[in-house]
Structures are given as C-alpha cells and as structure tokens.
Design a protein around this motif. Structure first.
Motif, mmCIF file in Angstrom:
data_model
loop_
_atom_site.group_PDB
_atom_site.id
_atom_site.type_symbol
_atom_site.label_atom_id
_atom_site.label_comp_id
_atom_site.label_asym_id
_atom_site.label_seq_id
_atom_site.Cartn_x
_atom_site.Cartn_y
_atom_site.Cartn_z
ATOM 1 N N ASP A 1 -0.109 0.099 1.488
ATOM 2 C CA ASP A 1 0.222 -1.128 2.205
ATOM 3 C C ASP A 1 1.562 -1.639 1.666
ATOM 4 O OD1 ASP A 1 0.502 -3.777 3.060
ATOM 5 O OD2 ASP A 1 -1.656 -4.193 2.917
ATOM 6 N N VAL A 2 2.619 -1.367 2.427
ATOM 7 C CA VAL A 2 3.970 -1.709 1.970
ATOM 8 C C VAL A 2 4.093 -3.212 1.731
ATOM 9 C CG1 VAL A 2 6.408 -1.707 2.586
ATOM 10 C CG2 VAL A 2 4.979 0.242 3.183
ATOM 11 N N GLY A 3 3.545 -4.025 2.650
ATOM 12 C CA GLY A 3 3.652 -5.478 2.513
ATOM 13 C C GLY A 3 3.023 -5.974 1.222
ATOM 14 N N PHE A 4 1.877 -5.410 0.868
ATOM 15 C CA PHE A 4 1.195 -5.817 -0.367
ATOM 16 C C PHE A 4 2.044 -5.445 -1.586
ATOM 17 C CE2 PHE A 4 -1.916 -5.269 -3.823
ATOM 18 C CZ PHE A 4 -2.614 -6.465 -3.740
ATOM 19 N N MET A 5 2.579 -4.232 -1.584
ATOM 20 C CA MET A 5 3.408 -3.799 -2.718
ATOM 21 C C MET A 5 4.672 -4.652 -2.823
ATOM 22 S SD MET A 5 3.074 0.371 -2.855
ATOM 23 C CE MET A 5 3.092 0.757 -1.116
ATOM 24 N N GLN A 6 5.248 -5.015 -1.677
ATOM 25 C CA GLN A 6 6.451 -5.864 -1.699
ATOM 26 C C GLN A 6 6.125 -7.229 -2.301
ATOM 27 O OE1 GLN A 6 7.390 -5.505 2.501
ATOM 28 N NE2 GLN A 6 9.164 -4.184 2.074
ATOM 29 N N ARG A 7 4.974 -7.783 -1.907
ATOM 30 C CA ARG A 7 4.588 -9.105 -2.415
ATOM 31 C C ARG A 7 4.407 -9.054 -3.930
ATOM 32 N NH1 ARG A 7 0.396 -13.411 -0.513
ATOM 33 N NH2 ARG A 7 0.951 -14.997 -2.056
ATOM 34 N N VAL A 8 3.722 -8.011 -4.411
ATOM 35 C CA VAL A 8 3.507 -7.882 -5.860
ATOM 36 C C VAL A 8 4.845 -7.738 -6.584
ATOM 37 C CG1 VAL A 8 2.480 -6.440 -7.670
ATOM 38 C CG2 VAL A 8 1.174 -6.945 -5.586
ATOM 39 N N SER A 9 5.726 -6.953 -6.006
ATOM 40 C CA SER A 9 7.040 -6.741 -6.620
ATOM 41 C C SER A 9 7.846 -8.038 -6.646
ATOM 42 C CB SER A 9 7.795 -5.659 -5.851
ATOM 43 O OG SER A 9 9.080 -5.474 -6.399
ATOM 44 N N GLU A 10 7.837 -8.766 -5.529
ATOM 45 C CA GLU A 10 8.584 -10.029 -5.457
ATOM 46 C C GLU A 10 8.080 -11.035 -6.484
ATOM 47 O OE1 GLU A 10 9.455 -9.589 -0.747
ATOM 48 O OE2 GLU A 10 8.099 -11.179 -1.380
ATOM 49 N N GLU A 11 6.758 -11.136 -6.597
ATOM 50 C CA GLU A 11 6.197 -12.181 -7.469
ATOM 51 C C GLU A 11 6.250 -11.831 -8.951
ATOM 52 O OE1 GLU A 11 2.768 -14.311 -6.322
ATOM 53 O OE2 GLU A 11 3.240 -14.204 -4.181
ATOM 54 N N THR A 12 6.380 -10.549 -9.269
ATOM 55 C CA THR A 12 6.405 -10.144 -10.677
ATOM 56 C C THR A 12 7.803 -9.749 -11.149
ATOM 57 O OG1 THR A 12 5.984 -7.831 -10.119
ATOM 58 C CG2 THR A 12 4.051 -9.238 -10.564
ATOM 59 N N GLY A 13 8.679 -9.400 -10.197
ATOM 60 C CA GLY A 13 9.994 -8.902 -10.579
ATOM 61 C C GLY A 13 9.990 -7.435 -10.995
ATOM 62 N N VAL A 14 8.811 -6.804 -10.973
ATOM 63 C CA VAL A 14 8.727 -5.384 -11.330
ATOM 64 C C VAL A 14 9.022 -4.539 -10.090
ATOM 65 C CG1 VAL A 14 7.161 -3.538 -12.078
ATOM 66 C CG2 VAL A 14 7.102 -5.769 -13.213
ATOM 67 N N GLN A 15 9.855 -3.530 -10.260
ATOM 68 C CA GLN A 15 10.197 -2.637 -9.149
ATOM 69 C C GLN A 15 9.012 -1.715 -8.862
ATOM 70 O OE1 GLN A 15 14.933 -2.264 -9.977
ATOM 71 N NE2 GLN A 15 13.630 -1.123 -11.364
ATOM 72 N N ILE A 16 8.653 -1.571 -7.585
ATOM 73 C CA ILE A 16 7.553 -0.674 -7.234
ATOM 74 C C ILE A 16 8.092 0.445 -6.343
ATOM 75 C CG2 ILE A 16 5.317 -0.460 -6.078
ATOM 76 C CD1 ILE A 16 4.636 -3.262 -6.937
ATOM 77 N N VAL A 17 7.805 1.667 -6.765
ATOM 78 C CA VAL A 17 8.254 2.858 -6.049
ATOM 79 C C VAL A 17 7.053 3.430 -5.300
ATOM 80 C CG1 VAL A 17 9.246 5.168 -6.312
ATOM 81 C CG2 VAL A 17 10.023 3.295 -7.799
ATOM 82 N N ALA A 18 7.188 3.573 -3.991
ATOM 83 C CA ALA A 18 6.059 3.993 -3.151
ATOM 84 C C ALA A 18 6.189 5.460 -2.736
ATOM 85 C CB ALA A 18 5.974 3.101 -1.917
#
Ligand SMILES: [Zn+2]
Length: 319
Positions: A75-92
């Motif tokens: 779920d790209v939207g979920f990963m984007q939200r987690v990345s935005e709120e934590t500042g951690v880069q997420i690679v899918a």
C-alpha cells in the motif's frame, strides 16, 4: 551519482545512510482486507508502524526497505504516510509474494506479461502514484520451487534485466531452495551482485551458506527474533563465523519485523511469545542485542557495521 527510488521520490544513493534491508510497516492479505475491512483497525496499524519506525530512527536508521509485495497488502499511500510522519525513507518493491498459488489472471498470462507489470511499477509508478518500486520480490517456501514459483522468479529476473532493479528472493534454507532460486536468476542472465537471498540466516549450515555465497549473491541474515526458525544465539554464531571468514561485504542484517501482521488471531500471536517461538522481535533488536553481542565476542568492528548497514544496501540497491 546513482539514485534510489523511495516512496517519496528519488534520493542519492549516498543519502540512504543506515539501512534496515527487510522490515514490513504492515503485512495483511489484500483480499481479506478488501472483503472484510471491519476486521482491520487502520488507526492501530498506523500507530504500530509509526512506533516501530520511530524506534528504528532513534537507533540511527535512515532508510527501511519494505519488501511487502502483492498478497502482503502493499500500500503505497500507507508507506508514504509512515515515511512523512517519521522522516525515515521507505524503499518499496514490486513482485508477488506467493509460495505457489497464482490468480487466474496470471495463470493464463505468460512470464513476460507478468514482467511487464513489474517493469511498469519500477518505471512509471505503483498503484497510480508517481512513487516507483526500487527492487523486485519473489518467494520460495515449503512447497519448493513449483512451476508457479518458477514463473514469478523468471518474471522478476526479466524485469530486473530490463530495469536494472535488484532482486530480493524469500528463501527456505530447510528446503534447500536458495541454490535453485539463484540458478533460475542466472539462467535469465541476472548479475549475482544484484541478487539477495533473504532468510539465509534461518540456517546455521555453513556449507549451505557458502554454497550460496560462492555464486556471488548477497545473503539476508534477516529474521532476528523469529526463534521458531533459528534462535538468536545460533544466528549470532553464524554471523560471527561468516565475519571471521571475510564475508562482511555480502551480508545484510535485519529482522523481517512486521509492525502488524494478520496471519494469526491475537491469542495465537501471544502464544508464540509465551512459548519463546518469537522473542524480542522488533525493528530495533539487531541494534539492542545483536550488535552488542557480536562486539563483545570481538568479531564485529565499526567498519563491519558500516559495510553491512550502509555500503551493502547501497551496492545492492544502486549497483
Ligand atoms: Zn519479509
């Protein structure tokens, strides 16, 4: 400078920093989720993901590779939200996480039609967004490399050849799947340095592991905390011996932690913990227990840590 795609856009490979190579911010079946959405608590899932990722960030983690593919509820939207709120880069990733079953959609289409979809995720974006997948995922487990599993592996390999994206293959050392998985990728012409055989750390059979390393691939020592496959002490002894034998530049260390996972009812998940089948499983276990233990044993240097958590992920992702 080579770049790597994250769910919030491309970053310089040099800016990946400390990487956890195999963690899931959420793992759930997309069919069940769609048909019975009331079985899932979205707010609780988000809270669990944020807590896990923030804890990793506190240990210095800057990037998380999340190999959640089709059937894991990517779920790209979920990963984007987690990345935005934590500042951690997420690679899918793109790919299919199956031990054998394929929907009729793929049963009745060939390898190249499957590869085409993977390529589109890497080149155009996933799920109608601009966010691009950065690596490919496939799996072999208890049923072995069945014809369907082989089809996914070949599709992943062809998409890798066309895009340059690396491959992460879930393996099952107890079923000796790793060497056959590598063989398929090599038959399709994939450079072994672009291949990562995940869950190799589920065995302490050094003969098996060196057979894989001899092919030139990366290995995932990536299920720390899942004692049901191999306890932490035996995982550490294996990593220590591989460090002694000079394989620091081929290992990736992670936990395969799922901030939430829907595979078991809550009481079964609690029983795993009570019985010791899962112990201290988290996104920080390797920093809290594994690295200190390996340092204490005198086999792990700062240079090794840099190699395993910074350089190896960068080389695997960016070539
Ligand atoms: Zn996983």
């Amino acid at each position: 400078m080579a770049t790597v795609e994250t769910v919030r856009g491309a970053v310089d490979a040099g800016d990946l920093g400390t990487v956890l190579i195999h963690e899931h911010v959420r793992f759930r079946d997309e069919a069940v989720t769609t048909q019975w959405p009331t079985q899932y608590d979205g707010e609780a899932e988000l809270a669990a993901a944020l807590e896990a990722v923030r804890a990793a960030a506190d240990r210095g983690v800057r990037t998380i590779c999340d190999p959640t593919a089709m059937f894991g509820g990517r779920d790209v939207g979920f990963m984007q939200r987690v990345s935005e709120e934590t500042g951690v880069q997420i690679v899918a990733c793109t790919g299919i996480y199956t031990y054998d079953y394929l929907p009729h959609y793929f049963e009745n289409r060939d390898v190249d039609a499957m590869a085409e979809l993977f390529v589109s995720d890497i080149q155009d974006g996933m799920q109608g967004t601009e966010a691009k997948a950065a690596f490919l995922k496939c799996a072999a487990d208890v049923p072995g490399v069945t014809p369907n599993v082989e089809k996914v592996h070949r599709a992943v390999a062809r998409a890798s050849r066309r895009t340059g994206a690396p491959i992460m293959a879930h393996s099952r050392p107890a079923g000796d799947t790793g060497p056959r998985q590598v063989e398929i990728f090599r038959e399709e012409g994939v450079d072994p340095t672009r291949i990562q055989i995940a869950h190799t750390g589920d065995t302490d059979d050094l003969e098996y592991i060196e057979r894989l390393l001899d092919t030139g691939v990366f290995i995932g020592m990536d299920r720390y905390g899942l004692e049901m496959f191999l306890p932490i002490d035996r995982r550490n002894a294996t990593v220590a011996e591989l460090l002694r034998r000079g394989y620091a530049d081929r290992m990736l260390i992670s936990q395969d932690f799922c901030a939430t996972i829907d595979w078991f009812p809550p009481e079964a998940a609690e029983a795993f913990v009570d019985q010791g089948a899962i112990r201290d499983w988290s996104m920080t276990l390797v920093f809290d227990q594994v690295l200190p233990a390996l340092r204490e044993e005198g086999v792990l240097t700062d240079e090794h840590v840099e190699t395993v958590f910074v350089e190896n992920p960068r080389r695997w992702l960016a070539g």
